[in-house]
Write a protein that holds these residues in place. Structure first.
Motif, PDB file in Angstrom:
ATOM      1  N   ALA A  51      -9.028  57.255  40.850  1.00 45.93           N
ATOM      2  CA  ALA A  51     -10.268  56.469  40.745  1.00 45.93           C
ATOM      3  C   ALA A  51     -11.151  56.881  39.562  1.00 45.93           C
ATOM      4  CB  ALA A  51     -11.043  56.521  42.054  1.00 45.93           C
ATOM      5  N   PRO A  52     -11.425  58.172  39.339  1.00 48.01           N
ATOM      6  CA  PRO A  52     -12.273  58.523  38.197  1.00 48.01           C
ATOM      7  C   PRO A  52     -11.646  58.146  36.851  1.00 48.01           C
ATOM      8  CG  PRO A  52     -12.096  60.380  39.712  1.00 48.01           C
ATOM      9  CD  PRO A  52     -11.127  59.342  40.166  1.00 48.01           C
ATOM     10  N   GLN A  58      -9.559  55.589  36.340  1.00 48.59           N
ATOM     11  CA  GLN A  58      -9.662  54.133  36.238  1.00 48.59           C
ATOM     12  C   GLN A  58     -11.084  53.728  35.861  1.00 48.59           C
ATOM     13  OE1 GLN A  58      -8.192  53.381  40.160  1.00 48.59           O
ATOM     14  NE2 GLN A  58      -6.079  53.114  39.473  1.00 48.59           N
ATOM     15  N   GLU A  59     -12.046  54.398  36.448  1.00 48.52           N
ATOM     16  CA  GLU A  59     -13.448  54.109  36.110  1.00 48.52           C
ATOM     17  C   GLU A  59     -13.731  54.437  34.647  1.00 48.52           C
ATOM     18  OE1 GLU A  59     -17.957  55.468  37.425  1.00 48.52           O
ATOM     19  OE2 GLU A  59     -16.273  55.899  38.760  1.00 48.52           O
ATOM     20  N   GLU A  60     -13.167  55.543  34.185  1.00 44.88           N
ATOM     21  CA  GLU A  60     -13.367  55.920  32.784  1.00 44.88           C
ATOM     22  C   GLU A  60     -12.721  54.899  31.846  1.00 44.88           C
ATOM     23  OE1 GLU A  60     -12.943  59.898  29.995  1.00 44.88           O
ATOM     24  OE2 GLU A  60     -12.711  60.074  32.165  1.00 44.88           O
ATOM     25  N   VAL A  99     -12.435  51.692  32.455  1.00 46.27           N
ATOM     26  CA  VAL A  99     -13.344  50.535  32.456  1.00 46.27           C
ATOM     27  C   VAL A  99     -14.536  50.817  31.540  1.00 46.27           C
ATOM     28  CG1 VAL A  99     -14.965  49.211  33.893  1.00 46.27           C
ATOM     29  CG2 VAL A  99     -12.651  49.708  34.730  1.00 46.27           C
ATOM     30  N   ASN A 100     -15.119  51.999  31.642  1.00 51.42           N
ATOM     31  CA  ASN A 100     -16.256  52.363  30.790  1.00 51.42           C
ATOM     32  C   ASN A 100     -15.868  52.397  29.323  1.00 51.42           C
ATOM     33  OD1 ASN A 100     -17.895  52.591  33.050  1.00 51.42           O
ATOM     34  ND2 ASN A 100     -17.589  54.798  33.223  1.00 51.42           N
ATOM     35  N   GLN A 121     -15.615  48.885  28.077  1.00 43.43           N
ATOM     36  CA  GLN A 121     -16.954  48.340  27.912  1.00 43.43           C
ATOM     37  C   GLN A 121     -17.594  48.878  26.626  1.00 43.43           C
ATOM     38  OE1 GLN A 121     -19.568  49.104  31.206  1.00 43.43           O
ATOM     39  NE2 GLN A 121     -21.105  47.653  30.500  1.00 43.43           N
TER      40      GLN A 121
END
Length: 87
Positions: A38-39, A41-43, A45-46, A49
């Motif tokens: 999860a972390p 995958q979040e990174e 996405v960031n 962006q």
């Protein structure tokens, strides 16, 4: 009677067994956190962006994305080994 004697003789080692239990829990928790996708995958996405908003150059984006994808592949391999009963 044997259980009582074993229990009494084992008392001096109780703190050692307790420490071993705590260390085992700490290691398992650390592994769960380290191998949590999860972390990462979040990174990703960031990072996407940041690239979209122009806050990061394409070259840096590509390098960081490659490292994150490599990390995700490492995590997937770990989970696959665990599912197959490996270390």
């Amino acid at each position: 009677m044997g259980g009582l004697v074993t229990g009494i003789l084992g008392l001096p080692f109780a703190p050692v067994r307790g420490i071993g239990w705590v260390l085992d829990k700490v290691v398992k928790t650390a592994e769960q956190e380290y191998y949590d996708p999860a972390p990462i995958q979040e990174e990703l996405v960031n990072l996407e962006q940041a690239r979209t908003e122009g806050r990061i150059a394409e070259e840096e984006f590509a390098q960081r994305e490659e490292a994150l994808l490599h990390r995700l592949e490492e995590i997937r391999a770990y989970h696959l080994r665990k599912a197959q009963g490996g270390p």
